[in-house]
Design a protein around this motif. Sequence first.
Motif, short mmCIF file in Angstrom:
data_model
loop_
_atom_site.label_atom_id
_atom_site.label_comp_id
_atom_site.label_asym_id
_atom_site.label_seq_id
_atom_site.Cartn_x
_atom_site.Cartn_y
_atom_site.Cartn_z
N THR A 3 0.25 -1.32 0.28
CA THR A 3 0.12 0.15 0.08
C THR A 3 1.05 1.44 -0.05
O THR A 3 -0.17 2.25 0.02
N THR A 4 2.05 1.21 -0.18
CA THR A 4 2.93 2.51 -1.09
C THR A 4 2.02 3.82 -1.66
O THR A 4 2.38 4.79 -1.31
N SER A 5 1.35 3.23 -2.62
CA SER A 5 0.89 3.78 -3.36
C SER A 5 -0.83 2.97 -3.56
O SER A 5 -0.65 2.21 -3.61
N LEU A 6 -1.13 4.42 -4.30
CA LEU A 6 -3.08 3.99 -4.01
C LEU A 6 -3.41 3.46 -5.78
O LEU A 6 -4.32 2.33 -5.18
N GLU A 7 -2.19 3.71 -6.50
CA GLU A 7 -2.22 3.02 -7.64
C GLU A 7 -2.28 1.43 -7.59
O GLU A 7 -3.01 0.83 -8.13
N GLY A 8 -1.33 1.35 -6.48
CA GLY A 8 -0.42 -0.14 -6.79
C GLY A 8 -1.28 -0.76 -6.37
O GLY A 8 -1.08 -1.59 -6.32
N ALA A 9 -1.47 0.12 -4.63
CA ALA A 9 -3.00 -0.99 -4.42
C ALA A 9 -3.89 -1.06 -5.07
O ALA A 9 -4.25 -2.63 -4.53
N ARG A 10 -4.54 -0.46 -5.43
CA ARG A 10 -5.72 -0.93 -6.69
C ARG A 10 -5.50 -1.88 -7.36
O ARG A 10 -6.16 -2.86 -7.21
N ALA A 11 -4.21 -1.70 -8.17
CA ALA A 11 -3.93 -3.29 -9.38
C ALA A 11 -3.72 -4.31 -8.54
O ALA A 11 -4.37 -5.15 -9.16
N ALA A 12 -3.19 -3.97 -7.20
CA ALA A 12 -3.35 -5.41 -6.54
C ALA A 12 -4.60 -6.04 -6.32
O ALA A 12 -4.38 -6.88 -6.15
N VAL A 13 -5.14 -5.12 -5.74
CA VAL A 13 -6.48 -5.47 -5.35
C VAL A 13 -7.01 -6.24 -6.57
O VAL A 13 -7.97 -7.64 -5.97
N GLN A 14 -7.57 -5.62 -7.77
CA GLN A 14 -7.93 -5.87 -9.21
C GLN A 14 -7.67 -7.39 -9.67
O GLN A 14 -7.68 -8.59 -10.10
N ASP A 15 -5.72 -7.76 -8.51
CA ASP A 15 -4.86 -8.71 -9.50
C ASP A 15 -5.38 -9.95 -8.54
O ASP A 15 -5.58 -11.00 -8.98
N VAL A 16 -5.89 -9.26 -6.81
CA VAL A 16 -5.89 -10.45 -5.99
C VAL A 16 -7.72 -11.28 -6.93
O VAL A 16 -7.68 -12.25 -7.14
N ILE A 17 -8.10 -10.20 -7.16
CA ILE A 17 -9.23 -10.36 -8.09
C ILE A 17 -10.17 -11.44 -9.10
O ILE A 17 -10.37 -12.47 -8.35
N ARG A 18 -8.70 -11.21 -9.69
CA ARG A 18 -8.66 -12.17 -10.83
C ARG A 18 -8.02 -13.38 -10.65
O ARG A 18 -8.49 -14.57 -11.44
N GLN A 19 -7.13 -13.57 -9.79
CA GLN A 19 -6.53 -14.74 -10.15
C GLN A 19 -7.89 -15.81 -9.38
O GLN A 19 -7.48 -16.77 -9.25
N ILE A 20 -8.46 -15.44 -7.95
CA ILE A 20 -9.73 -15.89 -7.28
C ILE A 20 -10.10 -15.78 -8.55
O ILE A 20 -11.26 -17.68 -8.09
N ARG A 21 -11.46 -15.25 -9.20
CA ARG A 21 -12.26 -15.56 -10.21
C ARG A 21 -11.84 -16.51 -10.83
O ARG A 21 -12.38 -17.47 -11.41
N GLN A 22 -9.74 -16.53 -11.43
CA GLN A 22 -9.74 -17.69 -12.45
C GLN A 22 -10.10 -19.10 -11.84
O GLN A 22 -10.14 -19.87 -12.39
N GLY A 23 -8.85 -19.35 -10.46
CA GLY A 23 -9.51 -20.32 -9.68
C GLY A 23 -10.49 -21.04 -9.42
O GLY A 23 -11.23 -22.00 -9.93
N GLN A 24 -11.85 -20.34 -9.56
CA GLN A 24 -12.60 -20.53 -9.70
C GLN A 24 -13.60 -20.81 -10.49
O GLN A 24 -13.99 -21.65 -10.97
N SER A 25 -13.05 -20.52 -11.93
CA SER A 25 -13.29 -20.67 -13.24
C SER A 25 -12.32 -22.08 -13.79
O SER A 25 -13.50 -23.35 -14.24
N ASP A 26 -11.34 -22.56 -12.73
CA ASP A 26 -10.30 -23.42 -13.48
C ASP A 26 -10.99 -24.88 -12.71
O ASP A 26 -10.66 -26.51 -13.23
N ALA A 27 -11.69 -24.50 -11.56
CA ALA A 27 -11.96 -25.90 -10.16
C ALA A 27 -12.99 -26.66 -11.02
O ALA A 27 -14.18 -25.66 -11.74
#
Length: 198
Positions: A174-198
């Motif tokens: 969370t050193t930058s808002l942009e970086g944190a937001r991108a990381a949040v979006q990446d986490v959501i994408r990874q979880i959704r990817q894992g759900q669609s692979d399951a």
Amino acid sequence: MSFVLGLTGSIGMGKSTTSRMFADEGVPVWDADAAVHRLYAPGGAAVAPLAEMCPEALVDGGVSREALKAWIARDDTAFRQIERVVHPLVARDRAEFLRAHEADPLVVLDIPLLFETGAEDQVDAIAVVSAPADVQRARVLERGTMSAAQFETILAKQLPDAEKRARADFVIETTSLEGARAAVQDVIRQIRQGQSDA
């Protein structure tokens, strides 16, 4: 069944901001601190039992956190007594949230003391919000709500950041808002990817 992501991080790491970012992405978020505020507010489920144990804690129909802090400072058993009342009520609030959102593919449980309270068993994955120690300290002291000594006391009660990071499935910097937001979006994408692979 929802995928349950536990969100945690030490004081001053930017967890509240990160939690709002998940909400901004349309993910339902349950906030442990907000649940306690509801329980302590006039009409809240914790008001009557806590007022019975500590009558001076009842202020304007709700529970005064300052009065509870004063009680904890003078009575070694106070903290445990408060926990016995509040923990089951918070757990019930969390269970109601999960029931209400069981059709959502992903939900976030924002729990400051996730590791310290053993709540990691109740989530499918853990995201830890983190920032360098000097940034963390500066953020907390800039708020002007506590002294450096109070900050150190709170920090001492929390699991060290390095250990939280080591036990996390995802680390959100969370050193930058942009970086944190991108990381949040990446986490959501990874979880959704894992759900669609399951």
